[in-house]
Design a protein around this motif. Sequence first.
Motif, PDB file in Angstrom:
ATOM      1  N   ALA A 485      52.003  33.310  45.311  1.00  0.00           N
ATOM      2  CA  ALA A 485      51.923  32.871  46.713  1.00  0.00           C
ATOM      3  C   ALA A 485      50.668  33.426  47.384  1.00  0.00           C
ATOM      4  CB  ALA A 485      53.174  33.317  47.466  1.00  0.00           C
ATOM      5  N   PHE A 486      50.352  34.712  47.138  1.00  0.00           N
ATOM      6  CA  PHE A 486      49.168  35.318  47.739  1.00  0.00           C
ATOM      7  C   PHE A 486      47.881  34.656  47.228  1.00  0.00           C
ATOM      8  CE2 PHE A 486      51.765  39.298  48.647  1.00  0.00           C
ATOM      9  CZ  PHE A 486      51.766  39.076  50.016  1.00  0.00           C
ATOM     10  N   HIS A 487      47.892  34.229  45.964  1.00  0.00           N
ATOM     11  CA  HIS A 487      46.715  33.518  45.447  1.00  0.00           C
ATOM     12  C   HIS A 487      46.495  32.212  46.212  1.00  0.00           C
ATOM     13  CE1 HIS A 487      44.960  35.723  42.151  1.00  0.00           C
ATOM     14  NE2 HIS A 487      46.163  35.995  41.626  1.00  0.00           N
ATOM     15  N   LYS A 488      47.565  31.507  46.530  1.00  0.00           N
ATOM     16  CA  LYS A 488      47.442  30.256  47.293  1.00  0.00           C
ATOM     17  C   LYS A 488      46.905  30.533  48.696  1.00  0.00           C
ATOM     18  CE  LYS A 488      51.130  27.859  44.786  1.00  0.00           C
ATOM     19  NZ  LYS A 488      52.491  27.285  44.868  1.00  0.00           N
ATOM     20  N   ARG A 530      47.791  43.336  44.798  1.00  0.00           N
ATOM     21  CA  ARG A 530      47.488  43.826  43.446  1.00  0.00           C
ATOM     22  C   ARG A 530      48.093  42.898  42.410  1.00  0.00           C
ATOM     23  NH1 ARG A 530      46.025  48.661  41.164  1.00  0.00           N
ATOM     24  NH2 ARG A 530      46.032  49.681  43.215  1.00  0.00           N
ATOM     25  N   GLU A 531      47.297  42.606  41.380  1.00  0.00           N
ATOM     26  CA  GLU A 531      47.764  41.847  40.227  1.00  0.00           C
ATOM     27  C   GLU A 531      47.323  42.596  38.973  1.00  0.00           C
ATOM     28  OE1 GLU A 531      47.727  37.253  38.534  1.00  0.00           O
ATOM     29  OE2 GLU A 531      46.018  38.009  39.690  1.00  0.00           O
ATOM     30  N   GLY A 532      48.250  43.319  38.378  1.00  0.00           N
ATOM     31  CA  GLY A 532      47.884  44.168  37.254  1.00  0.00           C
ATOM     32  C   GLY A 532      46.960  45.265  37.730  1.00  0.00           C
ATOM     33  N   ASP A 533      45.788  45.351  37.082  1.00  0.00           N
ATOM     34  CA  ASP A 533      44.796  46.357  37.478  1.00  0.00           C
ATOM     35  C   ASP A 533      43.811  45.824  38.518  1.00  0.00           C
ATOM     36  OD1 ASP A 533      45.891  48.194  35.713  1.00  0.00           O
ATOM     37  OD2 ASP A 533      44.624  47.520  34.046  1.00  0.00           O
ATOM     38  N   SER A 534      43.958  44.555  38.855  1.00  0.00           N
ATOM     39  CA  SER A 534      43.009  43.937  39.795  1.00  0.00           C
ATOM     40  C   SER A 534      43.552  43.950  41.218  1.00  0.00           C
ATOM     41  CB  SER A 534      42.729  42.490  39.378  1.00  0.00           C
ATOM     42  OG  SER A 534      42.193  42.425  38.077  1.00  0.00           O
ATOM     43  N   ILE A 535      42.633  44.121  42.165  1.00  0.00           N
ATOM     44  CA  ILE A 535      42.985  44.066  43.585  1.00  0.00           C
ATOM     45  C   ILE A 535      42.207  42.914  44.209  1.00  0.00           C
ATOM     46  CG2 ILE A 535      42.863  45.260  45.795  1.00  0.00           C
ATOM     47  CD1 ILE A 535      43.214  47.886  44.329  1.00  0.00           C
ATOM     48  N   HIS A 536      42.915  42.011  44.881  1.00  0.00           N
ATOM     49  CA  HIS A 536      42.299  40.822  45.456  1.00  0.00           C
ATOM     50  C   HIS A 536      42.382  40.862  46.983  1.00  0.00           C
ATOM     51  CE1 HIS A 536      42.259  39.018  41.458  1.00  0.00           C
ATOM     52  NE2 HIS A 536      43.546  39.347  41.339  1.00  0.00           N
TER      53      HIS A 536
END
Length: 860
Positions: A485-488, A530-536
């Motif tokens: 949802a956050f990616h959208k 946060r998605e895994g080790d990535s922060i967007h």
Amino acid sequence: MDNRNVTIVVSGDICINSLQWITDPQNNKGLNWQTHLNMHNALKSGEALLLSKLVALSTGACILSPKIPDLESASSREFLRSTAELELFPISANEKNNDKVYRVGRFLGFTGPSSGLPKLLPIINDNDNADIVILDDENNSFNSNKEFWPLALKSSNKSPIILYKMNNPNGSSTLWKHLEKFHIEKTIVVINGDDLRSKGVNISKSLSWERTAQDFVWQINNNPNLSFLAKCSHLIVPFGLEGAIYYKNESSTESRLYFLPYEFEGGSFKETQGKMYGLTSCFVAGLARGIVSGNHNNDELSQSIDKGIRDGIVAAQKYFTEGFGKNIEEYQFPNPSIFLEGENDFIYKEHVQDVKIPNSFNTNCYSCWYILKDKSSTNLAEIAYDIVKNGVKNALKFIPIAQFGKLQTVDRTEIESYRSIKNLMCEYISSRNIERPLSIAVFGTPGSGKSFGVTEVAASIAPNLIKKLNFNLSQFQSLSDLISAFHKVRDLSLEGKVPLVFFDEFDSAFEGKLGWLKYLLAPMQDGVFREGDSIHPIGKAIFVFAGGTSSTFKEFCGEDINDENEQKQFLSEFKGAKGPDFVSRLRGYVNILGPNQTDKKWDQLFIIRRAMLLRSLLERKVPHLINDNGEVQIDNGVVRALLKVPRYKHESRSMEAILEMSMLTNAKKWEQSHLPSKEQLKLHVDEEQFLRHLMHDAFFSEKIEKLAIDIHEKYRILNENNKNIDLDFIKPWEELSEDLKNSSRNQAKHIPNALLRINYDVVSVKEKPTAIEFTEKELNILAVYEHTRWCLHRKETGWKYGDNKDNKKKTDPSLVPWDILADNKKNKVYQMVKIWPEILANSNFKIERLKFLCQCEATV
């Protein structure tokens, strides 16, 4: 009315306004400079110089003031200058009107004198016998330079009426101390609401007229910085172009709010329509007009001020609309038309409503005062019936109404909440370098319209910029659903849009009670996920958290739990679920009330909410049932049942479902036979109670026709021997023109509103009551109200003033203010008002003293 024998002295601070604007190249073949953008400059009078011109136009009196014969030759090194850039702006917010006028696009600031204080000017032919003195104190040295004060002000044996336009609320200036000592009883102080706020006076803005009024009363009663203003006999505070408060302190204190019902402070004109200087000066000029008129008629000063405030609000609105005209060099500024009533005016002073503000408030009932009840019959069912039948604007002409897109509300709590949210959204969208989303919570029972309300508020701000996304957290199975949802949301933000993200049922369970909250904190606070080790980064977005298990903010926070042990248990669990951290990140919330009554003691407006919702549904889903006059063709019993059934099982969805299940596709009128079956009704309401309401007695509104006929017949009897009466007026009812029938109907319809002016209510009784008699004072109040209402009704139906009555040309010599209405015309109005008690009694309506719903209202 000839006012040339009235002498008014206008003086104060002096300023020259320098206006700059750019026009397109004159041609592409001429001299070089003609093929480029052209820069123009003009000098206009400002401050006291502008005020004197406005007062001259508004009053037609003999004006004595400082003058600069030729602004162009005036030394720019001596006088204070203000510079502004002008641009062409839409003349109105109506998108169909493409006309544009020049207004201020940007104020560039002041240019002070080369040395010393700004130059002041003496009053030409000053007269110590002036009737009125008007002072423009912009805190630019006039208030400390006694040599430039009017003679009538300095003479100890003179007592003119003084209008003191004050920019800086300061009780220590030399001028104020002089006025306080020698002229306080006849001094009318005018200070803009924003000027008070700029000095730290906490008065809310653009939430609701009730809130603004109550904040003012509290401040004037309690703020030590305003103690000098509290001593004023007459204090007027304009709030934008839409309202004003008149504080009167004579034998006792009283505050009265004047307002335009369909606008809130700052709501008349959008930012895209530019700005104007001199708005408060124009208001003061309108005020002066009312005072001069009142003096001519020997009115009390407070009555003259009442008229003047209405004139001032209307004049300021027209002044802004006119701007500097379509062609600055050809336009007469200021224009005389702003003080003249025109045939096609968009505003009349009859539109300006007023209501007395309670002087004190029960701390447990601060929000229970609402103008709707003070301005209308306390039988809210009658008002609700009128809303459904005739539309919101026709039924609530005198009541504050907030509109956000397709959403309309008169409920004060909702108005304040929605306007708070709108203010937050506007500020958020216009701000730069925003790193985190704007977080708002919305609570309400299922079907109350949580999504609709906030969506309409957002759409009313920036429909092309904001794009809605919906996610129901109760349907998410894992954390990856939330990340998706956050990616959208992020994708939409990268497109340059502002996502309006609804997280429905955010308070649903996930890994325990309120389990989603801990995963929402970082996006709310830091604007990242946060998605895994990535922060967007999420980007600019508006998060709307719609409650699914809690119907109010208090319920969500556990504030309505009375049992101490239960509350401790709740707070422990709430803290463990990161509830307080979530709440700290919210910037606002709204409790959506819906069509069901939330509290039998305090929530009296539920029937109005139902009526507005029902009217909206009818307009959107079955517009063919609404005739050209805006009247819905619907059985009275159907209206009563829909408005009075105790509860809708699924809130607004149930009301919508009943309409959709009714057989209305080819219907010309919504009859009882079109309703769904008893078994279908059972899905949405208590079907037994619903069907009983179909058979109940009619409202007052249903007896309008009988009351109108009775009014006309009584009028015929009273005038059967009157040789001067127009024969068209005393024909039998069935032979009357439809225009005259509607006039009687309109009079009957507004009798309850008129009676509220003298603290009476209309109630239905089983047996015919004894007709009361009005006192002389009551008759006068009712007559003035009825004539004012009649004038507005006539103007809105195309009539205008004319020396002779002409039905074809629609001219009428009676279309004048009450104070200049001919005595024989006044007597006709008195005669009409006198018969109301008898007419009402014949229809089993009793007139009785108004009862208050709660103790705090008894102070009104």
